[in-house]
Design an enzyme around this catalytic site. Structure first.
Site, PDB file in Angstrom:
ATOM      1  N   LYS A   1       0.314  33.163 -18.454  1.00  0.00           N
ATOM      2  CA  LYS A   1       1.680  33.590 -18.810  1.00  0.00           C
ATOM      3  C   LYS A   1       2.429  34.023 -17.569  1.00  0.00           C
ATOM      4  O   LYS A   1       3.475  34.663 -17.651  1.00  0.00           O
ATOM      5  CB  LYS A   1       1.626  34.749 -19.808  1.00  0.00           C
ATOM      6  CG  LYS A   1       0.950  34.401 -21.116  1.00  0.00           C
ATOM      7  CD  LYS A   1       0.976  35.619 -22.041  1.00  0.00           C
ATOM      8  CE  LYS A   1       0.101  35.417 -23.257  1.00  0.00           C
ATOM      9  NZ  LYS A   1      -0.148  36.679 -23.961  1.00  0.00           N
TER      10      LYS A   1
ATOM     11  N   ARG B   1     -14.603  35.503 -10.284  1.00  0.00           N
ATOM     12  CA  ARG B   1     -14.603  34.181  -9.647  1.00  0.00           C
ATOM     13  C   ARG B   1     -13.239  33.547  -9.918  1.00  0.00           C
ATOM     14  O   ARG B   1     -12.708  33.631 -11.029  1.00  0.00           O
ATOM     15  CB  ARG B   1     -15.700  33.291 -10.239  1.00  0.00           C
ATOM     16  CG  ARG B   1     -15.584  31.853  -9.789  1.00  0.00           C
ATOM     17  CD  ARG B   1     -16.754  31.012 -10.201  1.00  0.00           C
ATOM     18  NE  ARG B   1     -17.929  31.339  -9.416  1.00  0.00           N
ATOM     19  CZ  ARG B   1     -19.066  30.648  -9.472  1.00  0.00           C
ATOM     20  NH1 ARG B   1     -19.171  29.600 -10.259  1.00  0.00           N
ATOM     21  NH2 ARG B   1     -20.097  30.993  -8.727  1.00  0.00           N
TER      22      ARG B   1
ATOM     23  N   HIS C   1     -19.105  33.099  -1.115  1.00  0.00           N
ATOM     24  CA  HIS C   1     -19.916  33.408  -2.298  1.00  0.00           C
ATOM     25  C   HIS C   1     -20.990  34.396  -1.837  1.00  0.00           C
ATOM     26  O   HIS C   1     -22.171  34.050  -1.698  1.00  0.00           O
ATOM     27  CB  HIS C   1     -20.526  32.108  -2.831  1.00  0.00           C
ATOM     28  CG  HIS C   1     -21.058  32.177  -4.229  1.00  0.00           C
ATOM     29  ND1 HIS C   1     -21.276  33.364  -4.896  1.00  0.00           N
ATOM     30  CD2 HIS C   1     -21.430  31.195  -5.087  1.00  0.00           C
ATOM     31  CE1 HIS C   1     -21.749  33.092  -6.099  1.00  0.00           C
ATOM     32  NE2 HIS C   1     -21.853  31.788  -6.245  1.00  0.00           N
TER      33      HIS C   1
ATOM     34  N   ARG D   1     -25.073  30.115 -13.948  1.00  0.00           N
ATOM     35  CA  ARG D   1     -26.019  31.042 -13.316  1.00  0.00           C
ATOM     36  C   ARG D   1     -25.375  32.337 -12.845  1.00  0.00           C
ATOM     37  O   ARG D   1     -25.844  33.426 -13.129  1.00  0.00           O
ATOM     38  CB  ARG D   1     -26.604  30.426 -12.044  1.00  0.00           C
ATOM     39  CG  ARG D   1     -27.909  29.791 -12.133  1.00  0.00           C
ATOM     40  CD  ARG D   1     -27.992  28.764 -11.027  1.00  0.00           C
ATOM     41  NE  ARG D   1     -26.940  27.785 -11.250  1.00  0.00           N
ATOM     42  CZ  ARG D   1     -27.074  26.771 -12.086  1.00  0.00           C
ATOM     43  NH1 ARG D   1     -28.187  26.580 -12.718  1.00  0.00           N
ATOM     44  NH2 ARG D   1     -26.075  25.944 -12.304  1.00  0.00           N
ATOM     45  N   THR D   2     -24.298  32.192 -12.082  1.00  0.00           N
ATOM     46  CA  THR D   2     -23.721  33.383 -11.456  1.00  0.00           C
ATOM     47  C   THR D   2     -23.209  34.335 -12.537  1.00  0.00           C
ATOM     48  O   THR D   2     -23.472  35.538 -12.493  1.00  0.00           O
ATOM     49  CB  THR D   2     -22.592  32.973 -10.489  1.00  0.00           C
ATOM     50  OG1 THR D   2     -23.106  32.015  -9.584  1.00  0.00           O
ATOM     51  CG2 THR D   2     -22.059  34.154  -9.723  1.00  0.00           C
TER      52      THR D   2
END
Ligand code: ASP
Length: 338
Positions: free
Chosen positions: A86, A107, A135, A57-58
């Site tokens: 890396k 995120r 959030h 969703r986000t």
């Protein structure tokens, strides 16, 4: 606050007037989200949508919101496919990627990582969830939904009575929402969780210090009565030190139609940040609630696009130009939102 060029990292950045400003801009986005009109106000702009943790969703709603304003989206969805594996630092990644984009949504599984990344970024960064911490865009869309649901009942956010149920310890959506609600007057919080999954003490203390009524409950039935909003959350099993511990809490608090009818006031709004865990052993929000008109979970997801469009428009300083670049939609659009 001055949104233009700002990072959006935590709800702590907002005053009540800022929230109201974001909501006014979000209201203006409705015709574009409804596909009544299109706007090209961000034509040529590039969003880097960087998701180093699972998201549906986000990620898609941030990307769609940017597209609906006419911009282009570049996505990175796996740490494995990025140079972080890396050994590249967040600093270097931010320096590089901010040269390729006008705004970055990120995120990441670690608390504080998005803020660290933002320090090195040359363009605005929006936090789409940093581990168990915050959030902000979810909390804004939740609060926007609460406002609309309460308005339809002739009420405001002030004096709200809300029960927050489930994993309040690791649930970042709950952390941000509790803090955001604290900007309003006389909020009554019922925090319903197993003792081990309580809301972090610093957040509880800040809510009390702001003068709100905060009560902790460890039983579902007594926790969910006499509230306007029932906000249910999933056990955040990916944050637990081991699977066995997560398994202990799964399915402990389940809300279904029978429990709702028995314990809640008739018009209690039911919310969840999603995804809800629909596996038989979990079902914190039962599928049998689907016909309940007070189930607002899909109104929340629809509102998410409006809020994310508003954040882009404000941060990139086009909020008052959106309509100047508008055209009618020329293709078939189902009236999905009516
Ligand atoms: N989608 C929300 C989050 O990313 C809630 C959840 O995952 O349970 O925090």
């Amino acid at each position: 606050m001055d949104f233009v060029g700002s990072h959006i990292l935590s709800v702590d950045q907002f005053a009540r007037a800022d929230i109201e400003h974001i909501f006014r801009v979000a209201d203006d986005m409705q015709p574009y989200a409804d596909r009544d009109r299109v706007t090209r106000v961000l034509q040529g702009a590039i969003l880097s949508n960087m998701f180093f943790e699972p998201s549906t969703r986000t990620r898609i709603s941030f990307g769609s919101a940017f597209n609906m304003l006419g911009g282009e989206v570049r996505e990175t969805t796996e740490v494995a496919a990025s140079s972080l594996t890396k050994g590249e630092s967040l600093y270097d990644t931010a320096r590089v990627l901010s040269g390729y984009s006008d705004v970055i949504v990120m995120r990441h599984p670690e608390a504080g990582s998005v803020a660290e990344f933002a320090k090195a970024s040359r363009v605005p960064v929006i936090n789409a969830g940093d581990g168990p911490n915050e959030h902000p865009s979810q909390a804004l869309l939740d609060l926007y939904t609460i406002r609309k649901e309460m308005e339809s009942r002739g009420r405001a956010i002030d004096d709200l009575r809300i029960a927050l149920v489930g994993d309040l310890r690791y649930g970042r959506a709950v952390h941000s929402l509790c803090k955001l609600l604290a900007l309003f007057e006389h909020v009554h919080y019922k925090l319903v969780s197993p003792p081990e999954l309580s809301l972090p003490a610093d957040i509880v203390d800040s809510l009390k210090a702001a003068g709100h009524d905060v009560r902790e409950h460890h039983e579902l039935e007594t926790g969910i009565d006499h509230v306007d909003i029932l906000y249910v959350t999933r056990t955040q099993e990916e944050r637990f030190p081991d699977q066995d511990e997560a398994d202990r809490y799964r399915g402990l608090f389940r809300v279904n139609q029978a429990i709702y009818t028995k314990n809640c006031e008739p018009n209690t709004v039911i919310m969840h940040p999603l995804p809800r865990d629909s596996r038989a052993q979990a079902q914190e929000l039962d599928d049998d609630l689907i016909e309940n008109p007070n189930l607002a979970i899909f109104r929340q997801t629809d509102n998410g696009v409006l809020i994310r469009m508003a954040l882009f428009a404000l941060v990139l300083d086009v909020a008052d130009q959106v309509h100047n670049h508008a055209q009618p939609v020329t293709w078939y659009t189902a009236k999905r939102f009516r």
